[in-house]
Design an enzyme around this catalytic site. Structure first.
Site, PDB file in Angstrom:
ATOM      1  CG  ASP A   1      -1.177  68.297   8.617  1.00 45.72           C
ATOM      2  OD1 ASP A   1      -1.243  67.068   8.784  1.00 45.72           O
ATOM      3  OD2 ASP A   1      -1.577  68.876   7.584  1.00 45.72           O
TER       4      ASP A   1
ATOM      5  CD  GLU B   1       2.284  64.603   7.928  1.00 47.13           C
ATOM      6  OE1 GLU B   1       1.891  63.582   7.352  1.00 47.13           O
ATOM      7  OE2 GLU B   1       1.670  65.680   7.873  1.00 47.13           O
TER       8      GLU B   1
HETATM    9  C1  NOJ Z   1      -1.186  64.987   6.812  1.00 48.38           C
HETATM   10  C2  NOJ Z   1      -2.162  64.371   7.746  1.00 48.38           C
HETATM   11  O1  NOJ Z   1      -1.504  63.413   8.534  1.00 48.38           O
HETATM   12  C3  NOJ Z   1      -3.264  63.782   6.902  1.00 48.38           C
HETATM   13  O2  NOJ Z   1      -4.137  62.991   7.656  1.00 48.38           O
HETATM   14  C4  NOJ Z   1      -3.984  64.904   6.211  1.00 48.38           C
HETATM   15  O3  NOJ Z   1      -4.950  64.373   5.344  1.00 48.38           O
HETATM   16  C5  NOJ Z   1      -3.004  65.773   5.415  1.00 48.38           C
HETATM   17  N1  NOJ Z   1      -1.821  66.077   6.134  1.00 48.38           N
HETATM   18  C6  NOJ Z   1      -3.643  67.069   5.023  1.00 48.38           C
HETATM   19  O4  NOJ Z   1      -3.751  67.898   6.146  1.00 48.38           O
END
Ligand code: NOJ
Length: 543
Positions: free
Chosen positions: A204, A274
Site C-alpha cells: 500500500d 501501489e
Molecule cells: C491506498 C489504498 O488503496 C486506499 O484504499 C487507502 O485508503 C490508502 N492507501 C491509505 O492506506
C-alpha cells in the site's frame, strides 16, 4: 519476440477482492474469508484467474476499512481468524490460485500497540517508531505537508507536546522507516505471512514510506491537470516532492526483494507496489536499476488516460518504451479507489476495455465485479461510509460506489448475504439482471466475454507473453496492436468511438476475427476493409 518462460506473476491474471464486499459467510452483512473460500471454485474454474489479491484483513478499527491496522499478525474477527486464513491459502493453492495480501507499511492505526507506546512519552523506547516533530515557533505544524484525506498531515499530541505525521487520517500515524528497528519489525511481519504460504504482497502507498530527511516544505503546484486525473482538492495545490518518494526508499525495496527472493525462485514470492506516480520514468524506477526492487509497480496509467484510442496507444507505447529491458508491464482498469470502469467509460466501452486489459503485454489485475460490468452504486451523502468522501465532500472522492457487494444472483442482496441481514453497503438496483448466475446463462453477456478472453489468453503464448507493437490504422478512433511469438500472431483492434470505423491495416497473412466484444461474429476478414462497429473491439488471428 519473447521466447522466455514466464513466471506465474507474469503469465497469470490477478483478481482483486475487496473482502468486505465479496461474499458474506457468517451472516453479518459484511464479506469475510469463509465467504471467499466458498467462491474459490468460481474464481478458479468458472472465471479462470490465477491469483487473488485481498485488500486488508487485519484487526482494525476500520476508520479506513482495514488500511488502518491495529495488529499486523492477525485477522480481524469480522473476516475470520488466522486459521480461516490458513484454510483459504490451502484451498486456494489446491486450485492453483496464488494468494497476495495487502501489506500496509506506511502507517498503522493509532490503536496499534506500537503507537500507544510511542505516544506514551517523549522518552518511550518506541518514540522514534513514528514521525514526531516540534511545532514551529508560532505553534503551527512543523512544515506544510498535507494529508491526502484533507487538512494538515500533522496532528498535535497535547500530552507530549509534539506533532505526529499522518499522510492519511489522523488516526493513521506514519511509521518512521528511517528507524532500522521499524524496518526490522516490518520485515518480520513479511516473514510471518510468507511462512504461512502467502505468495505475494501488494504494498500500500509503497513510496510514501520514505520522506525527505530534512522535512522541507513542499513547493506549490502550478501545473493544471488536463487529463482524467482526479482532483484531490487542496492536496493538489502542492508538488509532493518531499512528503513521499525520497530516493532512500529504493534501499528498502532492494532489501525487501532480497527477503522475498530468499524464499526461492521456483515459485517466487512477489511484491507489487501501489506507486501513484504518473511520471513514467520515475514510476519505472521502482522496478530497480538491476530489476532488484518491486516485481511490478502497479501501473495506473490507464486510469489517468482519456478513453480515446490514440491516448491509450500513447500510454501503452510510453510504458513499453520506458520500462527497463526485461521489466514486466502490468495494467489496471479498476480498483477499490477508482470509480467503476463501466461507469467511467460506459457499459459498451467497458467491454472494449476488458479486451484491452486481457490482451495487452503485461499482467492484468481485474477488480471484482468488473468481469460482469458492475457499475458504481450511488450512495446518498447521509449513507456515506468512506472517510475520504466524508472528509472532502463535493469532490466525488468517496469510494463507496465502487465497493458495493458482489452481484452473484437475482435473489435478495444478490446472494452476497442472507436475505434477512442488511449488507454493509447497498446492493446495486440492477443486480437482479446483472449478476453472475444470469450472465452465465447468456452467451453474449459481459461475463461470457470475460471468460472467453481469459480462456484465449491462457491458451495462447502470444497473448499471455508475446511481444507487443502498435500498428498503424487510418482510423484515429482505433487502437490496433499486434501480439506475437514465432508461431502465433494476433491483432487486437479497439474502436473507442461510437461510429463504424474501417481499420485499413496492412499486414500479411490470412486474417480471421475470433472474437468481437459483441460476441456475435467469427469470420474471415480482409484487414484493409474490415469495419469495426461503434464500441466494438475485435481479436483477430493471423495465419
Ligand atoms: C491506498 C489504498 O488503496 C486506499 O484504499 C487507502 O485508503 C490508502 N492507501 C491509505 O492506506
Amino acid at each position: 519476440m519473447t521466447k522466455r518462460i514466464l513466471q506465474w506473476w507474469q503469465s497469470g491474471i490477478i483478481y482483486h477482492i475487496y473482502p468486505r464486499s465479496f461474499q458474506d459467510g457468517n451472516g453479518d452483512g459484511i464479506g469475510d474469508l469463509t465467504g471467499i473460500i466458498s467462491r474459490l471454485d468460481y474464481l478458479s474454474h468458472t472465471l479462470g484467474i490465477d491469483a487473488l489479491w485481498l485488500s486488508p484483513i487485519y484487526p482494525s478499527p476500520m476508520a479506513d476499512f482495514g488500511y488502518d491496522i491495529a495488529d499486523y499478525r492477525d485477522v480481524d474477527p469480522i473476516f475470520g481468524a488466522l486459521d480461516t486464513f490458513d484454510l483459504l491459502v490451502r484451498e486456494a493453492h489446491q486450485r492453483n490460485l496464488k494468494v497476495i495480501i495487502d501489506y500496509v507499511p506506511n502507517h498503522t492505526s493509532d490503536q496499534h500497540k506500537w503507537f500507544g507506546e510511542s505516544r506514551s512519552s517523549r522518552t518511550a523506547a518506541k518514540r522514534n517508531w513514528y514521525v514526531w516533530a516540534d511545532p514551529q515557533e508560532d505553534g503551527t505544524p512543523p512544515n506544510n505537508w498535507l494529508s491526502v484525506f484533507g487538512g494538515p498531515a500533522w496532528s498535535w499530541d497535547a500530552a507530549t507536546e509534539q506533532y505526529y505525521l499522518h499522510s492519511f487520517l489522523s488516526s493513521m500515524p506514519d511509521l518512521n522507516w528511517r528507524n532500522p528497528a521499524v524496518q526490522h519489525a516490518m520485515f518480520e511481519v513479511v516473514r510471518f505471512w510468507l511462512d504461512r504460504g502467502v505468495d505475494g504482497l501488494r504494498i500500500d502507498t509503497a513510496h510514501y514510506i520514505m520522506k525527505d530527511h530534512a522535512m522541507r516544505d513542499n513547493p506549490s503546484n502550478q501545473i493544471v491537470h488536463t487529463t482524467f486525473h482526479k482532483s484531490f482538492g487542496a492536496y493538489d495545490t502542492q508538488l509532493h516532492l518531499y512528503d513521499k518518494g525520497d530516493a532512500d526508499v529504493h534501499n528498502v525495496f532492494r532489501d525487501l526483494r532480497h527477503l522475498l527472493d530468499s524464499y526461492g525462485q521456483e515459485q517466487p514470492r512477489i511484491a507489487l507496489g501501489e506507486i501513484h506516480i504518473f511520471d513514467v520514468p520515475t514510476w519505472a524506477s521502482y522496478y530497480g536499476e538491476q530489476l532488484d526492487e518491486l516485481h511490478m509497480p502497479c501501473n495506473f496509467g490507464l486510469l489517468n488516460t482519456p478513453w480515446q484510442a490514440q491516448a491509450i496507444r500513447q500510454a501503452v507505447d510510453t510504458l513499453e518504451s520506458t520500462i527497463p529491458a526485461c521489466a514486466w508491464p502490468n495494467y489496471v482498469l479498476g480498483n477499490h479507489d477508482e470509480h467503476r470502469i463501466a461507469t467511467r467509460i460506459g457499459a459498451a466501452q467497458a467491454r472494449v476495455g476488458m479486451l484491452l486489459l486481457l490482451t495487452l503485454r503485461g499482467t492484468p489485475t481485474l477488480y471484482y465485479g468488473d468481469e460482469l460490468g458492475m457499475e458504481n452504486v450511488p450512495i446518498a451523502p447521509e449513507h456515506e461510509r468512506d472517510p475520504w468522501g466524508i472528509h472532502m465532500p463535493g469532490l466525488g472522492l468517496g469510494r463507496d460506489p465502487e465497493r458495493t457487494p458482489m452481484q452473484w444472483e437475482a435473489s435478495p442482496h444478490a446472494g452476497f448475504c442472507h436475505a434477512e441481514v442488511a449488507p454493509w453497503l447497498p446492493v446495486a438496483a440492477n443486480a437482479t439482471t446483472m449478476n453472475v448466475a444470469t450472465q452465465l446463462e447468456d452467451p453474449q453477456s459481459f461475463l461470457s466475454l470475460t471468460r472467453k478472453l481469459i480462456d484465449l489468453r491462457r491458451s495462447s503464448l502470444a497473448l499471455s507473453g508475446g511481444s507487443y507493437r502498435a500498428l498503424e490504422s487510418t482510423s484515429t478512433n482505433c487502437f490496433v496492436y499486434m501480439r506475437e511469438t514465432a508461431d502465433e500472431r494476433w491483432i487486437v483492434a479497439l474502436n473507442t468511438g461510437t461510429q463504424d470505423q474501417i481499420l485499413n491495416v496492412t499486414c500479411a497473412g490470412d486474417a480471421s476475427i475470433i472474437l468481437s466484444t459483441y460476441l456475435d461474429r467469427q469470420e474471415h476478414v480482409d484487414l484493409a476493409t474490415l469495419a469495426l462497429r461503434g464500441n466494438e473491439g475485435g481479436l483477430i488471428q493471423l495465419t
